[in-house]
Design a protein around this motif. Structure first.
Motif, PDB file in Angstrom:
ATOM      1  N   PHE A  19       0.803  -1.211   0.000  1.00  0.00           N
ATOM      2  CA  PHE A  19       0.000   0.000   0.000  1.00  0.00           C
ATOM      3  C   PHE A  19       0.845   1.272   0.000  1.00  0.00           C
ATOM      4  CE2 PHE A  19      -2.376   3.510   1.861  1.00  0.00           C
ATOM      5  CZ  PHE A  19      -3.370   3.614   0.908  1.00  0.00           C
ATOM      6  N   ASN A  20       1.936   1.308   0.747  1.00  0.00           N
ATOM      7  CA  ASN A  20       2.759   2.520   0.770  1.00  0.00           C
ATOM      8  C   ASN A  20       3.363   2.815  -0.599  1.00  0.00           C
ATOM      9  OD1 ASN A  20       2.212   3.171   3.426  1.00  0.00           O
ATOM     10  ND2 ASN A  20       3.948   2.004   4.212  1.00  0.00           N
ATOM     11  N   GLU A  21       3.715   1.775  -1.346  1.00  0.00           N
ATOM     12  CA  GLU A  21       4.208   1.968  -2.714  1.00  0.00           C
ATOM     13  C   GLU A  21       3.088   2.478  -3.619  1.00  0.00           C
ATOM     14  OE1 GLU A  21       7.020  -1.273  -4.219  1.00  0.00           O
ATOM     15  OE2 GLU A  21       5.978  -2.214  -2.514  1.00  0.00           O
ATOM     16  N   ILE A  22       1.902   1.902  -3.455  1.00  0.00           N
ATOM     17  CA  ILE A  22       0.744   2.348  -4.230  1.00  0.00           C
ATOM     18  C   ILE A  22       0.473   3.817  -3.935  1.00  0.00           C
ATOM     19  CG2 ILE A  22      -1.761   2.094  -4.487  1.00  0.00           C
ATOM     20  CD1 ILE A  22      -1.301  -0.971  -3.977  1.00  0.00           C
ATOM     21  N   LEU A  23       0.448   4.168  -2.665  1.00  0.00           N
ATOM     22  CA  LEU A  23       0.228   5.555  -2.260  1.00  0.00           C
ATOM     23  C   LEU A  23       1.288   6.467  -2.865  1.00  0.00           C
ATOM     24  CD1 LEU A  23      -1.479   7.521  -0.564  1.00  0.00           C
ATOM     25  CD2 LEU A  23       0.030   6.986   1.373  1.00  0.00           C
ATOM     26  N   GLY A  24       2.516   5.996  -2.926  1.00  0.00           N
ATOM     27  CA  GLY A  24       3.595   6.782  -3.538  1.00  0.00           C
ATOM     28  C   GLY A  24       3.342   7.083  -5.005  1.00  0.00           C
TER      29      GLY A  24
END
Length: 147
Positions: A19-24
């Motif tokens: 999720f943090n990569e997606i958010l990035g």
């Protein structure tokens, strides 16, 4: 840097793990309506019908997610490719993954900025503007949010 990109479907668990990569990716695209409320975006991914990631090695460089019933309609909610990886066919690869998976679905829809480079991408994949079909698209955005 290798130009080879692999598109893989993201399971629910993988969407959460990455999720943090997606958010990035949303941050890199400047999609603040999503990044201002990351928990809403997280819930959106959890409730999505399907999602795919484009990977350069193990780095997530693109994502697409779809919502709908998977039989009569699917809606391509988001398609994002990292600015550093745009214009390399990654958006096309992601869309082809969606189109292959949902090839028997009656109607596939999406909404994009008019005049953006994305219009050529979608038209090249066989999508037709709704107004060319005698249709009108309506959108309602939650109060206090910009489109």
């Amino acid at each position: 840097m290798s130009d080879k990109v692999e598109v893989r479907e993201l399971s629910l668990g993988n969407r959460e793990l990455r999720f943090n990569e997606i958010l990035g990716l949303y941050e890199a695209a400047g999609w603040t309506n999503y990044t201002d409320c990351p928990e809403r975006l997280r819930a959106g991914y959890a409730g999505s019908l399907a999602a795919w990631g484009a990977f350069a090695g193990e780095k997530l460089v693109g994502v697409v997610r779809v919502v709908g019933d998977g039989a009569t309609i699917v809606f391509v909610q988001d398609l994002i490719v990292a600015p550093s990886h745009q214009r390399r066919g990654i958006g096309t690869q992601l869309m082809r993954a969606v189109m292959n998976r949902f090839s028997d679905v009656y109607q596939m829809e999406l909404l994009t900025d008019d005049g953006s480079g994305a219009c050529a991408l979608y038209e090249g994949l066989g999508f037709i503007r709704s107004d060319a079909m005698g249709c009108v698209t309506y959108v309602r955005v939650a109060s206090g949010r910009s489109a």
